[in-house]
Motif scaffolding. Sequence first.
Motif, mmCIF file in Angstrom:
data_model
loop_
_atom_site.group_PDB
_atom_site.id
_atom_site.type_symbol
_atom_site.label_atom_id
_atom_site.label_comp_id
_atom_site.label_asym_id
_atom_site.label_seq_id
_atom_site.Cartn_x
_atom_site.Cartn_y
_atom_site.Cartn_z
ATOM 1 N N ILE A 1 -23.840 14.240 2.481
ATOM 2 C CA ILE A 1 -22.588 14.951 2.192
ATOM 3 C C ILE A 1 -21.532 13.979 1.665
ATOM 4 N N PHE A 2 -21.381 12.852 2.358
ATOM 5 C CA PHE A 2 -20.321 11.919 2.000
ATOM 6 C C PHE A 2 -20.612 11.142 0.714
ATOM 7 N N ASP A 3 -21.895 10.936 0.393
ATOM 8 C CA ASP A 3 -22.167 10.232 -0.867
ATOM 9 C C ASP A 3 -22.308 11.191 -2.047
ATOM 10 N N GLY A 4 -22.144 12.485 -1.785
ATOM 11 C CA GLY A 4 -22.101 13.466 -2.856
ATOM 12 C C GLY A 4 -23.435 14.009 -3.310
ATOM 13 N N THR A 5 -24.518 13.667 -2.620
ATOM 14 C CA THR A 5 -25.833 14.157 -3.038
ATOM 15 C C THR A 5 -26.181 15.503 -2.409
ATOM 16 N N ASP A 60 -21.776 23.296 0.826
ATOM 17 C CA ASP A 60 -22.170 24.708 0.797
ATOM 18 C C ASP A 60 -23.674 24.904 0.983
ATOM 19 N N HIS A 61 -24.437 23.855 0.732
ATOM 20 C CA HIS A 61 -25.893 23.931 0.872
ATOM 21 C C HIS A 61 -26.408 23.191 2.116
ATOM 22 N N ALA A 62 -25.483 22.609 2.867
ATOM 23 C CA ALA A 62 -25.877 21.720 3.962
ATOM 24 C C ALA A 62 -26.604 22.454 5.082
ATOM 25 N N ILE A 63 -26.152 23.648 5.427
ATOM 26 C CA ILE A 63 -26.791 24.376 6.520
ATOM 27 C C ILE A 63 -28.219 24.759 6.134
ATOM 28 N N ASP A 64 -28.405 25.222 4.924
ATOM 29 C CA ASP A 64 -29.764 25.561 4.475
ATOM 30 C C ASP A 64 -30.654 24.330 4.487
ATOM 31 N N TYR A 65 -30.108 23.199 4.044
ATOM 32 C CA TYR A 65 -30.883 21.949 4.052
ATOM 33 C C TYR A 65 -31.268 21.588 5.487
ATOM 34 N N PHE A 66 -30.313 21.710 6.401
ATOM 35 C CA PHE A 66 -30.556 21.403 7.811
ATOM 36 C C PHE A 66 -31.673 22.279 8.372
ATOM 37 N N ILE A 67 -31.592 23.573 8.134
ATOM 38 C CA ILE A 67 -32.589 24.512 8.662
ATOM 39 C C ILE A 67 -33.967 24.248 8.054
ATOM 40 N N LEU A 72 -21.914 21.740 10.900
ATOM 41 C CA LEU A 72 -21.914 21.868 9.442
ATOM 42 C C LEU A 72 -21.099 23.071 8.990
ATOM 43 N N ALA A 73 -21.128 24.154 9.773
ATOM 44 C CA ALA A 73 -20.356 25.347 9.427
ATOM 45 C C ALA A 73 -18.854 25.078 9.492
#
Length: 269
Positions: free
Chosen positions: A64-68, A72-79, A106-107
Amino acid sequence: MANAEVKSPYRDILDGLVFSFSTLHQYDQCPYAFYQRKIDGSETNEGNFYSDAGGFIHEVNAQIFDGTLNIDHAIDYFIDNYENNVVHTVKQSTMEKKYNQGIDYLAAFDSEKLKNYEILGVEKEVHFEINGYKFVGFIDLLLRNKKTRKILLVDHKSLDHFMKKDGTPLKSQLQHYEAYSRQMYLYSKAVYEEFDEYPDRIIWNHFFDQQVTNIPFSVEDYENAMVWAVDIIQKIYKDTKFEPNQSYMMCRVLCGYRNSCCYVNEKEI
């Protein structure tokens, strides 16, 4: 050499080490675990749920912090990636709690706050020396406030927050607070060497309980951390037995050598 006055049967090995906070902390927790890893060279892949779960959130934070990874997609990536990154070696309720806490974190992530900061480093590798001993470290997040120009040293932590409302450490977290303060002050030396200034504040992002520990940089604590690091290294050089420190949580749950250590089953812990 900084170690010329110290006689150790393992001196050749120790002289070749690049130290880190985790190396010194491991010796502090259990000299025998340090011996296995750094002197005997025993590899271990015995992970545990807590390190896996925390490490996975670290990875997500870094992206998230390095911009990759867009928030908005972080929760899906986590799951989608949780099962492949976290071993389920705890009771179901604990696993579900941490899983849900990760999603909640993340939410609630407020990316708008990042607009106030310049990102100086994400998982930033740093090299420095203390009294001639070589060190390496990895800074989770290094920020500069765009308005004040002050540097903030941030570490992501799976542990619960450290402080009471009055600004003093919680009794239950005092040991962790003291240890990880030293880590941040060791990293502060590298920050100073690169930017010619110390961090203005030290911050722990306790992602699972969505709390923040935020303390001002202390010159006294910085100097004490330098002394602690040298003292531990000198103890390592003088140690010839590397006796284990045995406790249930470390020996049965957390230690990477828990299934191969010759001391674990000697007595009930």
